[in-house]
Write a protein that holds these residues in place. Structure first.
Motif, PDB file in Angstrom:
ATOM      1  N   ASP A  68      -0.445 -21.933  32.729  1.00  0.00           N
ATOM      2  CA  ASP A  68      -0.869 -23.334  32.753  1.00  0.00           C
ATOM      3  C   ASP A  68      -2.308 -23.494  32.279  1.00  0.00           C
ATOM      4  O   ASP A  68      -2.646 -24.481  31.609  1.00  0.00           O
ATOM      5  N   SER A  69      -3.157 -22.558  32.646  1.00  0.00           N
ATOM      6  CA  SER A  69      -4.570 -22.648  32.231  1.00  0.00           C
ATOM      7  C   SER A  69      -4.712 -22.495  30.714  1.00  0.00           C
ATOM      8  O   SER A  69      -5.487 -23.224  30.079  1.00  0.00           O
ATOM      9  N   ILE A  70      -3.946 -21.561  30.141  1.00  0.00           N
ATOM     10  CA  ILE A  70      -3.969 -21.411  28.681  1.00  0.00           C
ATOM     11  C   ILE A  70      -3.388 -22.653  28.016  1.00  0.00           C
ATOM     12  O   ILE A  70      -3.925 -23.158  27.019  1.00  0.00           O
ATOM     13  N   GLY A  71      -2.281 -23.156  28.579  1.00  0.00           N
ATOM     14  CA  GLY A  71      -1.679 -24.380  28.048  1.00  0.00           C
ATOM     15  C   GLY A  71      -2.632 -25.556  28.118  1.00  0.00           C
ATOM     16  O   GLY A  71      -2.678 -26.390  27.207  1.00  0.00           O
ATOM     17  N   TYR A  72      -3.422 -25.626  29.194  1.00  0.00           N
ATOM     18  CA  TYR A  72      -4.436 -26.681  29.329  1.00  0.00           C
ATOM     19  C   TYR A  72      -5.444 -26.598  28.190  1.00  0.00           C
ATOM     20  O   TYR A  72      -5.793 -27.615  27.569  1.00  0.00           O
ATOM     21  N   GLY A  73      -5.915 -25.373  27.922  1.00  0.00           N
ATOM     22  CA  GLY A  73      -6.905 -25.210  26.852  1.00  0.00           C
ATOM     23  C   GLY A  73      -6.339 -25.586  25.485  1.00  0.00           C
ATOM     24  O   GLY A  73      -7.016 -26.225  24.670  1.00  0.00           O
ATOM     25  N   ILE A  74      -5.083 -25.200  25.231  1.00  0.00           N
ATOM     26  CA  ILE A  74      -4.449 -25.540  23.952  1.00  0.00           C
ATOM     27  C   ILE A  74      -4.276 -27.046  23.828  1.00  0.00           C
ATOM     28  O   ILE A  74      -4.566 -27.642  22.774  1.00  0.00           O
ATOM     29  N   GLY A  75      -3.824 -27.682  24.903  1.00  0.00           N
ATOM     30  CA  GLY A  75      -3.634 -29.134  24.875  1.00  0.00           C
ATOM     31  C   GLY A  75      -4.943 -29.883  24.702  1.00  0.00           C
ATOM     32  O   GLY A  75      -4.993 -30.908  24.008  1.00  0.00           O
ATOM     33  N   ARG A  76      -5.997 -29.382  25.323  1.00  0.00           N
ATOM     34  CA  ARG A  76      -7.304 -30.047  25.219  1.00  0.00           C
ATOM     35  C   ARG A  76      -7.857 -29.950  23.799  1.00  0.00           C
ATOM     36  O   ARG A  76      -8.514 -30.886  23.309  1.00  0.00           O
ATOM     37  N   LYS A  77      -7.576 -28.838  23.118  1.00  0.00           N
ATOM     38  CA  LYS A  77      -8.122 -28.642  21.773  1.00  0.00           C
ATOM     39  C   LYS A  77      -7.303 -29.349  20.696  1.00  0.00           C
ATOM     40  O   LYS A  77      -7.866 -29.952  19.774  1.00  0.00           O
ATOM     41  N   PHE A  78      -5.978 -29.287  20.813  1.00  0.00           N
ATOM     42  CA  PHE A  78      -5.135 -29.803  19.725  1.00  0.00           C
ATOM     43  C   PHE A  78      -4.503 -31.166  20.024  1.00  0.00           C
ATOM     44  O   PHE A  78      -4.113 -31.866  19.095  1.00  0.00           O
ATOM     45  N   GLY A  79      -4.350 -31.500  21.308  1.00  0.00           N
ATOM     46  CA  GLY A  79      -3.912 -32.838  21.688  1.00  0.00           C
ATOM     47  C   GLY A  79      -2.632 -33.315  21.039  1.00  0.00           C
ATOM     48  O   GLY A  79      -1.594 -32.643  21.073  1.00  0.00           O
ATOM     49  N   GLU A  80      -2.710 -34.492  20.391  1.00  0.00           N
ATOM     50  CA  GLU A  80      -1.530 -35.141  19.827  1.00  0.00           C
ATOM     51  C   GLU A  80      -0.889 -34.324  18.710  1.00  0.00           C
ATOM     52  O   GLU A  80       0.323 -34.356  18.521  1.00  0.00           O
ATOM     53  N   ARG A  81      -1.702 -33.599  17.941  1.00  0.00           N
ATOM     54  CA  ARG A  81      -1.137 -32.785  16.861  1.00  0.00           C
ATOM     55  C   ARG A  81      -0.189 -31.728  17.414  1.00  0.00           C
ATOM     56  O   ARG A  81       0.845 -31.412  16.815  1.00  0.00           O
ATOM     57  N   LEU A  82      -0.533 -31.193  18.599  1.00  0.00           N
ATOM     58  CA  LEU A  82       0.310 -30.185  19.238  1.00  0.00           C
ATOM     59  C   LEU A  82       1.678 -30.776  19.582  1.00  0.00           C
ATOM     60  O   LEU A  82       2.716 -30.177  19.290  1.00  0.00           O
ATOM     61  N   PHE A  83       1.696 -31.958  20.176  1.00  0.00           N
ATOM     62  CA  PHE A  83       2.964 -32.559  20.600  1.00  0.00           C
ATOM     63  C   PHE A  83       3.772 -33.073  19.415  1.00  0.00           C
ATOM     64  O   PHE A  83       5.013 -33.094  19.459  1.00  0.00           O
ATOM     65  N   ALA A  84       3.095 -33.473  18.347  1.00  0.00           N
ATOM     66  CA  ALA A  84       3.822 -33.868  17.136  1.00  0.00           C
ATOM     67  C   ALA A  84       4.549 -32.662  16.539  1.00  0.00           C
ATOM     68  O   ALA A  84       5.717 -32.758  16.131  1.00  0.00           O
ATOM     69  N   TRP A  85       3.869 -31.524  16.523  1.00  0.00           N
ATOM     70  CA  TRP A  85       4.499 -30.294  16.017  1.00  0.00           C
ATOM     71  C   TRP A  85       5.630 -29.842  16.942  1.00  0.00           C
ATOM     72  O   TRP A  85       6.717 -29.475  16.488  1.00  0.00           O
ATOM     73  N   ALA A  86       5.369 -29.865  18.260  1.00  0.00           N
ATOM     74  CA  ALA A  86       6.391 -29.441  19.221  1.00  0.00           C
ATOM     75  C   ALA A  86       7.602 -30.363  19.181  1.00  0.00           C
ATOM     76  O   ALA A  86       8.739 -29.922  19.361  1.00  0.00           O
ATOM     77  N   GLY A  87       7.382 -31.657  18.914  1.00  0.00           N
ATOM     78  CA  GLY A  87       8.492 -32.605  18.830  1.00  0.00           C
ATOM     79  C   GLY A  87       9.419 -32.295  17.673  1.00  0.00           C
ATOM     80  O   GLY A  87      10.634 -32.513  17.762  1.00  0.00           O
ATOM     81  N   ARG A  88       8.849 -31.775  16.583  1.00  0.00           N
ATOM     82  CA  ARG A  88       9.683 -31.390  15.435  1.00  0.00           C
ATOM     83  C   ARG A  88      10.433 -30.084  15.717  1.00  0.00           C
ATOM     84  O   ARG A  88      11.576 -29.920  15.292  1.00  0.00           O
ATOM     85  N   LYS A  89       9.784 -29.160  16.414  1.00  0.00           N
ATOM     86  CA  LYS A  89      10.400 -27.859  16.682  1.00  0.00           C
ATOM     87  C   LYS A  89      11.391 -27.917  17.844  1.00  0.00           C
ATOM     88  O   LYS A  89      12.444 -27.283  17.806  1.00  0.00           O
ATOM     89  N   PHE A  90      11.036 -28.662  18.890  1.00  0.00           N
ATOM     90  CA  PHE A  90      11.880 -28.755  20.090  1.00  0.00           C
ATOM     91  C   PHE A  90      12.091 -30.221  20.462  1.00  0.00           C
ATOM     92  O   PHE A  90      11.537 -30.701  21.459  1.00  0.00           O
TER      93      PHE A  90
END
Length: 215
Positions: A68-90
């Motif tokens: 969760d802590s690593i996921g927090y750091g990734i989400g804080r850095k990439f934000g919406e771009r991360l979820f846009a990419w994840a939405g296409r993959k999953f």
């Protein structure tokens, strides 16, 4: 091969490592069967003394907190771009509607969503990245994440372990009860058969009826 069967074939240390890694990767936001692996390991610990339920819980808690802590750091850095990419993959797990609904829950509930989200499959995956993308203060996130991870991992391990122990003991007693019932049933049936045979032996044999002589 099923997860529980596979866990039975590897050394105890690898069981703990597997539990921790799978839950850590799931907590990063990658949909893996973390809860299934945890339940299988806890159930295995109830059947064999080589697996410690304590270390299963510790490895699961550690994996949850670190992931969760690593996921927090990734989400804080990439934000919406991360979820846009994840939405296409999953798309099933990270579609726009799913992310929007989860984000609304985290905005309104804050640390409570982080804590209780650990007990809900989808929110468990999203807790770290979403909290980071919403810029939740990390100390508050870490406290809720650690408490939720320990409660979820420790509680699940303890519950499944003791249920497994009780079930094993009950099945063991049931086998002895079944054996006793079978023996008694066999004796009763034998007595009934013996009684019937002796009853038939005691019955007088029918007398032959003499035929009148022809005149």
């Amino acid at each position: 091969m099923n997860i529980d069967h596979w866990l039975e074939t590897i050394p105890p240390l690898l069981v703990y490592v597997t539990v921790g890694l799978v839950i850590m990767i799931e907590s990063l936001g990658i949909p893996l069967p973390g809860e299934i692996v945890l339940v299988a390991a806890a159930l295995l610990a109830s059947k064999t003394h080589s697996i410690s339920p304590l270390w299963v819980g510790v490895s699961a808690s550690s994996g949850a907190i670190i992931g969760d802590s690593i996921g927090y750091g990734i989400g804080r850095k990439f934000g919406e771009r991360l979820f846009a990419w994840a939405g296409r993959k999953f798309p099933k797990h990270f579609g726009p509607k799913t992310i929007a609904k989860a984000a609304d829950i985290f905005r309104r509930r804050g640390v409570y969503a982080v804590f209780f989200g650990r007990f809900i499959a989808l929110l468990r995956i999203l807790a770290g990245p979403l909290s980071g993308s919403l810029h939740m203060p990390y100390p508050r996130f870490l406290a809720a994440n650690a408490l939720g991870g320990i409660a979820w991992a420790g509680g699940t391990t303890a519950l499944i372990y003791y249920l497994g122990v009780v079930a094993e003991a009950w099945l063991s007693r049931f086998s002895w009860i079944g054996l006793g019932v079978a023996v008694i049933a066999g004796l009763v049936v034998g007595m009934i058969v013996k009684k019937r045979m002796s009853h038939h032996e005691d019955e007088p044999e029918p007398q032959e009826v003499s035929q009148p002589a022809d005149r």
